[in-house]
Design an enzyme around this catalytic site. Structure first.
Site, mmCIF file in Angstrom:
data_model
loop_
_atom_site.group_PDB
_atom_site.id
_atom_site.type_symbol
_atom_site.label_atom_id
_atom_site.label_comp_id
_atom_site.label_asym_id
_atom_site.label_seq_id
_atom_site.Cartn_x
_atom_site.Cartn_y
_atom_site.Cartn_z
ATOM 1 C CG ASP A 1 27.079 48.525 28.938
ATOM 2 O OD1 ASP A 1 27.674 49.286 28.162
ATOM 3 O OD2 ASP A 1 26.341 47.596 28.559
ATOM 4 C CG HIS B 1 30.913 42.821 39.921
ATOM 5 N ND1 HIS B 1 31.294 42.866 41.220
ATOM 6 C CD2 HIS B 1 29.811 43.592 39.829
ATOM 7 C CE1 HIS B 1 30.462 43.663 41.887
ATOM 8 N NE2 HIS B 1 29.545 44.109 41.051
ATOM 9 C CD GLU C 1 26.068 49.024 24.866
ATOM 10 O OE1 GLU C 1 25.028 48.571 25.385
ATOM 11 O OE2 GLU C 1 27.155 49.072 25.474
HETATM 12 C C1 FAD Z 1 26.633 44.427 36.554
HETATM 13 C C2 FAD Z 1 27.741 44.032 35.624
HETATM 14 C C3 FAD Z 1 27.886 44.689 34.417
HETATM 15 C C4 FAD Z 1 28.924 44.335 33.546
HETATM 16 N N1 FAD Z 1 29.051 45.017 32.385
HETATM 17 C C5 FAD Z 1 30.071 44.726 31.552
HETATM 18 C C6 FAD Z 1 30.253 45.441 30.349
HETATM 19 O O1 FAD Z 1 29.480 46.330 30.009
HETATM 20 N N2 FAD Z 1 31.301 45.119 29.561
HETATM 21 C C7 FAD Z 1 32.212 44.154 29.907
HETATM 22 O O2 FAD Z 1 33.174 43.942 29.164
HETATM 23 N N3 FAD Z 1 32.051 43.430 31.037
HETATM 24 C C8 FAD Z 1 31.006 43.700 31.849
HETATM 25 N N4 FAD Z 1 30.838 42.962 33.000
HETATM 26 C C9 FAD Z 1 31.708 41.814 33.224
HETATM 27 C C10 FAD Z 1 33.006 42.198 33.910
HETATM 28 O O3 FAD Z 1 33.875 42.897 33.021
HETATM 29 C C11 FAD Z 1 33.742 40.942 34.374
HETATM 30 O O4 FAD Z 1 32.907 40.171 35.191
HETATM 31 C C12 FAD Z 1 34.997 41.306 35.130
HETATM 32 O O5 FAD Z 1 35.760 40.147 35.341
HETATM 33 C C13 FAD Z 1 34.611 41.893 36.466
HETATM 34 O O6 FAD Z 1 35.686 42.533 37.055
HETATM 35 P P1 FAD Z 1 35.998 42.296 38.589
HETATM 36 O O7 FAD Z 1 36.873 43.403 38.985
HETATM 37 O O8 FAD Z 1 34.763 42.152 39.378
HETATM 38 O O9 FAD Z 1 36.797 40.931 38.428
HETATM 39 P P2 FAD Z 1 36.733 39.583 39.268
HETATM 40 O O10 FAD Z 1 35.406 38.959 39.070
HETATM 41 O O11 FAD Z 1 37.169 39.845 40.643
HETATM 42 O O12 FAD Z 1 37.830 38.746 38.462
HETATM 43 C C14 FAD Z 1 37.595 38.279 37.145
HETATM 44 C C15 FAD Z 1 38.779 37.436 36.653
HETATM 45 O O13 FAD Z 1 39.882 38.287 36.414
HETATM 46 C C16 FAD Z 1 40.958 37.928 37.263
HETATM 47 N N5 FAD Z 1 41.521 39.174 37.760
HETATM 48 C C17 FAD Z 1 40.904 40.120 38.517
HETATM 49 N N6 FAD Z 1 41.758 41.112 38.744
HETATM 50 C C18 FAD Z 1 42.916 40.798 38.117
HETATM 51 C C19 FAD Z 1 44.188 41.425 38.003
HETATM 52 N N7 FAD Z 1 44.452 42.585 38.584
HETATM 53 N N8 FAD Z 1 45.146 40.808 37.295
HETATM 54 C C20 FAD Z 1 44.922 39.624 36.706
HETATM 55 N N9 FAD Z 1 43.755 38.972 36.799
HETATM 56 C C21 FAD Z 1 42.774 39.560 37.496
HETATM 57 C C22 FAD Z 1 40.355 37.107 38.395
HETATM 58 O O14 FAD Z 1 41.279 36.221 38.961
HETATM 59 C C23 FAD Z 1 39.273 36.391 37.660
HETATM 60 O O15 FAD Z 1 39.770 35.279 36.966
HETATM 61 C C24 FAD Z 1 29.814 43.286 33.881
HETATM 62 C C25 FAD Z 1 29.658 42.600 35.095
HETATM 63 C C26 FAD Z 1 28.632 42.971 35.958
HETATM 64 C C27 FAD Z 1 28.464 42.216 37.214
#
Ligand code: FAD
Length: 509
Positions: free
Chosen positions: A136, A93, A252
Site C-alpha cells: 500500500d 520501516h 481490499e
Molecule cells: C507506512 C507503512 C506501510 C506499510 N504497508 C505495507 C503493505 O501495504 N504491505 C506490506 O506487505 N508491508 C507493508 N509495510 C511493512 C513493510 O513491508 C515492512 O516493514 C518492510 O520490512 C519495510 O521495508 P524496509 O525497507 O523499511 O525494511 P527494514 O525495516 O529496513 O528491514 C526489514 C527486515 O528486512 C531485512 N532486510 C532489509 N533489506 C534487506 C535486504 N536487501 N536483504 C535482506 N534482508 C533485508 C532487515 O534486516 C530487516 O530484518 C508497511 C510499513 C509501513 C511503515
C-alpha cells in the site's frame, strides 16, 4: 523478447551496521568502495525504526558502493573472532527492530536491493511498464518487502511481491555473492523470499513487470453485515483466473469501528461534503465494513470502463446508498499513502510509536474474529488507526518460500495499523494499544484460531518454532547452510531471542 531496464543504484540506502565488540579501525581496513560511518548522528538514525518501539544502536553504518562491499563486510564478520553481526536496513520501516511469462514474454526490471518501490515505479513507468504486485505504501525498500512478502490488494491475483521475482543476487552469511533463481541455487532463492533477512542480503532483484495502466477507477462501498462483506470479498478474489475485464485489479477492505476512520491516514478518499452520513447507516453493533476495489484502464479501454465496473458490481450486496467513486492516474493511486504521510508529518503525527499488529487469519474463522475482536475487544473504542481486512488466495503463494501462511485455501490479512498518541487519552496510549494487541492474540489462542503473524515479532524461540510450524526444520537447516554463524538480521530475534539492543548488531542500509 526480454525487456531489461537498468535502474540507477540507490547505493546510499544500503546501510550495514556493526557491533560494539569490534574496533571500528579494523573495519576501516576493509577498504570498501562505499562509505563506512561511525558518525553519532548516522548511528543514532540507524538505531530506530518506524515502530519507535525498540532501539538497537549499531557500532557503524556502511553505505555500500557495491555488492562486493557488503560481501567484504559479511566475510569479515564471518571470520572475525569478535562476533559482530550484520543487518540489512531497507528503509527502516519495521515495527519491532527487525532491521536493526506472461504470454511467453517476460518483462522485468533489475533493481538494487536498497531501491525504494516508488523509484522502481517511476523508472519503469518511463517505459510504459510497472511491477504487478504492490504494497500500500511505496517508500519501502525492495529488499525489505521481499524479506517479508509484500502484499496489497493485487495479491489475490498476482500473489505477493515474493511471487513476482525471477532472480536475486544475495550476499550470504558466509560473505559469498550468489545469483539465485528457480533454476539456480534454488534453495537460497526460496529461503531468502519471505526469509526475514536470515539467509542473506538481497543486493539485486529481477522483478516481473506488466504494461502499466494509465488510470484507475477506485470504488468504496459499505456493509453493515460482516458475512455479506466477506462473502463479496471472497467472491471477488475467486475471479482471479478470469480475463482482465472479468475481475477487479485490487480488492481490499477495512473495518470502521469509529466514524472518523472512514477518512484514515491510508488515503483521504471521502469528500468532506460527502452526502452520506455514516451514522445514518449505522451497522450491527456500530461497526461498518468498507470494501475497496479498483479497475485499471487506459485510453483504449476507457470507453468500456463504466460498463465493466457496473457488470462486476452487479452481484455484490453492499448498502445501495453507499457507493463512493473516484478516478485518478495509476501512479497517484499506487502512491496514495504518501500523500497522507505528508499531512501527518506536518502535524507531527507520523513519527510516533506504531504498535502495529498484522495477522493472517484462516477464512473459516473470520466470523469468530469479527465477534471477538472487532465487536468485542475493539468495540466502542476510538481505534487510533486503520484496520485493514482483505482475503488472499494461498495458491498464489509459493510454498517453497520462507513465508508462512495459514493452512486454508483462502486467508485474510487483518492489519491493525494504529498509532500511539501522547494526548492524555488513555485509549490511545502505547500501553493501552499494546495491551489490546496482547488481548487479541490471547483471544485467538484461546479460541483456537490458527492465525499467523505477518511481519512477525516474537520474543522466544518456542514462539518462532510455533510460528514456522512444519517449516521450522527447513528454516533452521537453511540458516545453518547460509548463515551458520548467525550474523544476519539479528534484530528479528529468531536465533538469538535474548539478543539485547545496543551491543552487537550491524545493519546494512
Ligand atoms: C507506512 C507503512 C506501510 C506499510 N504497508 C505495507 C503493505 O501495504 N504491505 C506490506 O506487505 N508491508 C507493508 N509495510 C511493512 C513493510 O513491508 C515492512 O516493514 C518492510 O520490512 C519495510 O521495508 P524496509 O525497507 O523499511 O525494511 P527494514 O525495516 O529496513 O528491514 C526489514 C527486515 O528486512 C531485512 N532486510 C532489509 N533489506 C534487506 C535486504 N536487501 N536483504 C535482506 N534482508 C533485508 C532487515 O534486516 C530487516 O530484518 C508497511 C510499513 C509501513 C511503515
Amino acid at each position: 523478447m526480454t525487456t531489461k531496464l537498468l535502474l540507477t543504484f540507490a547505493i546510499c540506502r544500503l546501510i550495514v551496521t556493526v557491533g560494539l565488540t569490534v574496533d571500528p579501525s579494523e573495519l576501516l581496513l576493509l577498504g570498501v568502495d562505499g562509505q563506512l560511518s561511525v558518525d553519532p548522528f548516522e548511528v543514532e538514525t540507524a538505531s530506530l525504526d518506524f515502530g519507535l518501539l525498540t532501539r538497537a544502536e549499531p557500532m557503524a553504518v556502511l553505505h555500500p558502493g557495491s555488492a562486493d562491499d557488503i560481501a567484504r563486510l559479511v566475510r569479515a564478520a564471518y571470520i572475525s573472532s569478535h562476533g559482530f553481526t550484520v543487518s540489512a536496513r531497507g528503509h527502516g520501516h519495521s515495527i519491532n527492530g527487525q532491521a536493526q511469462t506472461s504470454n511467453g514474454v517476460e518483462k522485468h526490471v533489475e533493481v538494487w536491493g536498497g531501491e525504494l518501490w516508488i523509484d522502481v515505479l517511476r523508472s519503469t513507468l518511463e517505459h510504459g511498464l510497472a511491477p504487478k504486485s504492490w504494497t500500500d505504501y511505496l517508500y519501502l525498500s525492495v529488499g525489505g518487502t521481499l524479506s517479508n512478502g509484500g502484499i496489497s490488494g493485487q495479491a489475490f491475483n498476482h500473489g505477493p511481491q515474493i511471487s513476482n521475482v525471477y532472480e536475486l543476487d544475495v550476499v550470504t552469511g558466509k560473505g559469498e555473492i550468489l545469483t539465485c533463481s528457480e533454476e539456480k541455487n534454488s534453495e537460497l532463492f526460496h529461503a531468502v523470499l519471505g526469509g526475514l533477512g536470515q539467509f542473506g542480503i538481497i543486493t539485486r532483484a529481477r522483478i516481473a513487470l506488466e504494461p502499466a495502466p494509465q488510470r484507475v477507477r477506485w470504488i468504496r462501498v459499505l456493509y453493515s453485515n460482516f458475512s455479506t462483506f466477506t462473502r463479496d470479498q471472497e467472491h471477488l478474489i475467486s475471479l482471479h483466473g478470469n480475463p482482465i475485464s472479468g475481475k477487479f485489479d485490487y480488492v481490499e477492505g477495512f473495518v470502521i469501528v469509529d466514524e472518523g476512520l472512514i477518512n484514515n491516514w491510508r488515503s483521504s478518499f471521502f469528500s468532506p461534503r460527502n452526502p452520506v452520513k455514516i451514522s445514518s447507516i449505522a451497522g450491527n453493533g456500530g461497526v461498518l465494513y468498507c470494501l475497496e476495489i479498483t479497475k485499471n484502464y487506459d485510453e483504449s479501454t476507457a470507453g468500456n470502463i463504466d460498463q465493466e465496473v457496473e457488470a462486476l458490481m452487479k452481484g455484490l450486496n453492499f448498502i445501495p446508498s453507499s457507493v463512493f467513486t473516484t478516478d485518478l492516474p495509476y501512479i497517484d493511486f499506487l502512491d496514495r499513502v504518501h500523500k497522507a504521510e505528508l499531512k501527518l508529518r506536518a502535524k507531527g503525527l507520523w513519527e510516533v510509536p506504531h504498535p502495529w499488529l498484522n495477522l493472517f487469519v484462516p477464512k473459516s474463522r473470520m466470523a469468530d474474529l469479527d465477534r471477538g475482536v472487532f465487536k468485542g475487544i475493539l468495540g466502542n473504542n476510538k481505534t487510533s488507526g486503520p484496520i485493514l481486512i482483505y482475503p488472499m488466495n494461498k495458491s498464489k503463494w509459493d510454498q517453497r518460500s520462507s513465508a508462512v501462511t495459514p493452512d486454508e485455501d483462502v486467508f485474510y490479512l487483518v492489519a491493525l495499523l494504529r498509532s500511539a498518541l501522547d494526548n492524555g487519552e488513555e485509549t490511545q496510549s502505547l500501553e493501552y494499544l499494546t495491551n489490546q494487541n496482547h488481548k487479541i492474540l490471547r483471544f485467538c489462542d484461546d479460541a483456537g484460531i490458527k492465525v499467523k503473524q505477518y511481519l512477525p515479532h516474537y520474543t522466544t524461540q518456542e514462539e518462532w518454532m510455533d510460528h514456522f510450524g512444519d517449516k521450522w526444520d527447513q528454516f533452521y537447516r537453511r540458516k545453518m547452510e547460509f548463515d551458520p554463524r548467525q550474523l544476519l538480521a539479528t534484530g528479528q530475534r529468531i536465533f538469538n531471542p535474548s539478543f539485547t539492543s545496543s551491543t552487537e548488531t550491524v545493519s546494512p542500509w
